[in-house]
Scaffold this motif. Structure first.
Motif, PDB file in Angstrom:
ATOM      1  N   GLU A  45       0.816  -1.214   0.000  1.00  0.00           N
ATOM      2  CA  GLU A  45       0.000   0.000   0.000  1.00  0.00           C
ATOM      3  C   GLU A  45       0.852   1.268   0.000  1.00  0.00           C
ATOM      4  N   LEU A  46       0.523   2.176  -0.913  1.00  0.00           N
ATOM      5  CA  LEU A  46       1.179   3.484  -1.086  1.00  0.00           C
ATOM      6  C   LEU A  46       2.641   3.372  -1.520  1.00  0.00           C
ATOM      7  N   LEU A  47       3.014   2.187  -2.006  1.00  0.00           N
ATOM      8  CA  LEU A  47       4.372   2.027  -2.541  1.00  0.00           C
ATOM      9  C   LEU A  47       4.333   2.143  -4.069  1.00  0.00           C
ATOM     10  N   SER A  48       5.490   1.992  -4.696  1.00  0.00           N
ATOM     11  CA  SER A  48       5.611   2.182  -6.139  1.00  0.00           C
ATOM     12  C   SER A  48       4.896   1.088  -6.936  1.00  0.00           C
ATOM     13  N   HIS A  49       4.377   1.494  -8.088  1.00  0.00           N
ATOM     14  CA  HIS A  49       3.776   0.552  -9.047  1.00  0.00           C
ATOM     15  C   HIS A  49       4.727  -0.575  -9.437  1.00  0.00           C
ATOM     16  N   ASP A  50       6.016  -0.335  -9.317  1.00  0.00           N
ATOM     17  CA  ASP A  50       7.011  -1.361  -9.671  1.00  0.00           C
ATOM     18  C   ASP A  50       6.821  -2.635  -8.852  1.00  0.00           C
ATOM     19  N   LYS A  51       6.221  -2.488  -7.664  1.00  0.00           N
ATOM     20  CA  LYS A  51       6.020  -3.633  -6.771  1.00  0.00           C
ATOM     21  C   LYS A  51       4.964  -4.609  -7.305  1.00  0.00           C
ATOM     22  N   TYR A  52       4.190  -4.171  -8.315  1.00  0.00           N
ATOM     23  CA  TYR A  52       3.163  -5.054  -8.882  1.00  0.00           C
ATOM     24  C   TYR A  52       3.767  -6.362  -9.393  1.00  0.00           C
ATOM     25  N   GLU A  53       4.994  -6.289  -9.886  1.00  0.00           N
ATOM     26  CA  GLU A  53       5.654  -7.498 -10.402  1.00  0.00           C
ATOM     27  C   GLU A  53       5.670  -8.611  -9.358  1.00  0.00           C
ATOM     28  N   GLU A  54       5.880  -8.226  -8.097  1.00  0.00           N
ATOM     29  CA  GLU A  54       5.906  -9.222  -7.007  1.00  0.00           C
ATOM     30  C   GLU A  54       4.525  -9.856  -6.830  1.00  0.00           C
ATOM     31  N   ILE A  55       3.490  -9.031  -6.988  1.00  0.00           N
ATOM     32  CA  ILE A  55       2.115  -9.541  -6.838  1.00  0.00           C
ATOM     33  C   ILE A  55       1.787 -10.492  -7.995  1.00  0.00           C
ATOM     34  N   ASP A  84       0.479 -14.379  -7.808  1.00  0.00           N
ATOM     35  CA  ASP A  84      -0.732 -14.843  -8.507  1.00  0.00           C
ATOM     36  C   ASP A  84      -0.434 -16.035  -9.416  1.00  0.00           C
ATOM     37  N   GLU A  85       0.714 -15.962 -10.080  1.00  0.00           N
ATOM     38  CA  GLU A  85       1.066 -17.016 -11.031  1.00  0.00           C
ATOM     39  C   GLU A  85       1.318 -18.333 -10.310  1.00  0.00           C
ATOM     40  N   LYS A  86       1.933 -18.239  -9.124  1.00  0.00           N
ATOM     41  CA  LYS A  86       2.200 -19.462  -8.338  1.00  0.00           C
ATOM     42  C   LYS A  86       0.898 -20.105  -7.878  1.00  0.00           C
ATOM     43  N   GLY A 112      -3.328  -9.261   2.171  1.00  0.00           N
ATOM     44  CA  GLY A 112      -4.122  -8.752   1.053  1.00  0.00           C
ATOM     45  C   GLY A 112      -5.049  -9.811   0.482  1.00  0.00           C
ATOM     46  N   GLU A 113      -5.716  -9.464  -0.603  1.00  0.00           N
ATOM     47  CA  GLU A 113      -6.686 -10.370  -1.218  1.00  0.00           C
ATOM     48  C   GLU A 113      -6.042 -11.221  -2.309  1.00  0.00           C
ATOM     49  N   SER A 114      -6.425 -12.483  -2.347  1.00  0.00           N
ATOM     50  CA  SER A 114      -6.021 -13.355  -3.455  1.00  0.00           C
ATOM     51  C   SER A 114      -6.967 -13.112  -4.634  1.00  0.00           C
ATOM     52  N   VAL A 115      -6.612 -13.660  -5.782  1.00  0.00           N
ATOM     53  CA  VAL A 115      -7.495 -13.594  -6.957  1.00  0.00           C
ATOM     54  C   VAL A 115      -8.836 -14.246  -6.608  1.00  0.00           C
ATOM     55  N   VAL A 163     -12.035 -21.609  -9.993  1.00  0.00           N
ATOM     56  CA  VAL A 163     -11.003 -22.627  -9.763  1.00  0.00           C
ATOM     57  C   VAL A 163      -9.675 -22.105 -10.313  1.00  0.00           C
ATOM     58  N   ALA A 164      -8.581 -22.638  -9.772  1.00  0.00           N
ATOM     59  CA  ALA A 164      -7.247 -22.114 -10.092  1.00  0.00           C
ATOM     60  C   ALA A 164      -6.943 -22.011 -11.592  1.00  0.00           C
ATOM     61  N   PRO A 165      -7.238 -23.037 -12.410  1.00  0.00           N
ATOM     62  CA  PRO A 165      -6.889 -22.925 -13.844  1.00  0.00           C
ATOM     63  C   PRO A 165      -7.565 -21.740 -14.539  1.00  0.00           C
ATOM     64  N   ILE A 166      -8.771 -21.391 -14.113  1.00  0.00           N
ATOM     65  CA  ILE A 166      -9.491 -20.256 -14.702  1.00  0.00           C
ATOM     66  C   ILE A 166      -8.986 -18.940 -14.114  1.00  0.00           C
ATOM     67  N   LEU A 167      -8.860 -18.899 -12.794  1.00  0.00           N
ATOM     68  CA  LEU A 167      -8.445 -17.663 -12.121  1.00  0.00           C
ATOM     69  C   LEU A 167      -7.033 -17.235 -12.509  1.00  0.00           C
ATOM     70  N   SER A 168      -6.175 -18.206 -12.798  1.00  0.00           N
ATOM     71  CA  SER A 168      -4.782 -17.876 -13.120  1.00  0.00           C
ATOM     72  C   SER A 168      -4.657 -17.231 -14.508  1.00  0.00           C
ATOM     73  N   GLN A 169      -5.762 -17.232 -15.283  1.00  0.00           N
ATOM     74  CA  GLN A 169      -5.761 -16.647 -16.633  1.00  0.00           C
ATOM     75  C   GLN A 169      -6.096 -15.153 -16.642  1.00  0.00           C
ATOM     76  N   HIS A 170      -6.384 -14.583 -15.484  1.00  0.00           N
ATOM     77  CA  HIS A 170      -7.010 -13.255 -15.471  1.00  0.00           C
ATOM     78  C   HIS A 170      -6.181 -12.155 -16.119  1.00  0.00           C
ATOM     79  N   ARG A 171      -4.863 -12.285 -16.090  1.00  0.00           N
ATOM     80  CA  ARG A 171      -4.056 -11.173 -16.586  1.00  0.00           C
ATOM     81  C   ARG A 171      -4.143 -10.990 -18.112  1.00  0.00           C
ATOM     82  N   LYS A 172      -4.632 -12.004 -18.803  1.00  0.00           N
ATOM     83  CA  LYS A 172      -4.758 -11.860 -20.269  1.00  0.00           C
ATOM     84  C   LYS A 172      -5.948 -10.978 -20.656  1.00  0.00           C
ATOM     85  N   TYR A 173      -6.753 -10.620 -19.667  1.00  0.00           N
ATOM     86  CA  TYR A 173      -7.907  -9.752 -19.929  1.00  0.00           C
ATOM     87  C   TYR A 173      -7.641  -8.299 -19.522  1.00  0.00           C
TER      88      TYR A 173
END
Length: 224
Positions: free
Chosen positions: A113-123, A127-129, A138-141, A203-213
């Motif tokens: 929270e309130l840190l740089s956008h660069d930290k998104y890579e860690e998130i 999510d990918e794992k 924080g919240e999971s997918v 379910v995980a296989p569907i939720l893990s696809q979210h970044r393509k949208y």
């Protein structure tokens, strides 16, 4: 046969002051602060989205009386929704507009929270794992998918035969598209109501696809 009683479009908020500053603003407390609304570029993006949305409604012969705007309570989404509502001469506190808390930004936790956008890579790595596990505090997918499904069920129970514009944030709208796309593809569903189908596809296989949208700021997209 459609799985929903309404037609849906999504709109990611316009470029915001946090976007300009490169800040992660994801908690309700910070997100609703007035200084974190749209930047001037974002207001322009919201106006362009409203014009595009009007063209889509006209092309589909959808009357203004059937329009509903459902939006996240964060300052940047409220501001975006207000720009669109004003374009259609609708009051944001009127019956055709509705704030829905479950459409709020994904909370990324105190470590981000309130840190740089660069930290998104860690998130994104987290999510990918495993989309069922979120950043610490924080919240999971999956958490976000659950409340978006609840928001959709609420909208479906309140409105019928409407054109619904959902004004929300990058991650929630990606996740919403992932589960809505899966629900739409659901062959011979066990249930015929959207809420039950959305529950089944989290379910995980569907939720893990979210970044393509992914959506750009101020991007409008029809989803169903």
């Amino acid at each position: 046969m459609s799985i929903a009683k309404n037609r849906y479009w999504i709109l990611r908020h316009g470029k915001s002051i946090p976007n300009e500053r490169g800040l992660i603003v994801s908690s309700m407390e910070n997100g609703t602060r007035p200084e974190f609304q749209l930047a001037p570029d974002g207001v322009h993006q919201a106006q362009l989205a409203a014009q595009l949305f009007q063209k889509e409604l006209e092309a589909k012969n959808i009357p203004l009386a059937h329009l509903r705007i459902c939006y996240s309570p964060f300052s940047r989404t409220r501001h975006t929704a207000n720009v669109v509502a004003s374009f259609f001469n609708l009051p944001l506190d009127g019956p055709q507009c509705k704030v829905i808390e479950d459409l709020r930004e994904r909370y990324f936790g105190p470590s981000f929270e309130l840190l740089s956008h660069d930290k998104y890579e860690e998130i994104w790595d987290i999510d990918e794992k495993d989309p069922l596990v979120g950043p610490e505090g924080g919240e999971s997918v999956k958490d976000v998918a659950g409340r978006l499904a609840r928001a959709m069920a609420s909208i479906e129970s309140e409105f019928e035969g409407c054109a619904i514009l959902v004004v929300s944030h990058g991650d929630p709208l990606q996740i919403l598209q992932a589960i809505m796309h899966a629900a739409n593809q659901h062959k011979e569903p066990t249930y015929n109501d959207l809420a039950s189908i959305l529950k089944e596809v989290q379910v995980a296989p569907i939720l893990s696809q979210h970044r393509k949208y992914a959506l750009q700021t101020g991007e409008l997209r029809a989803i169903i």
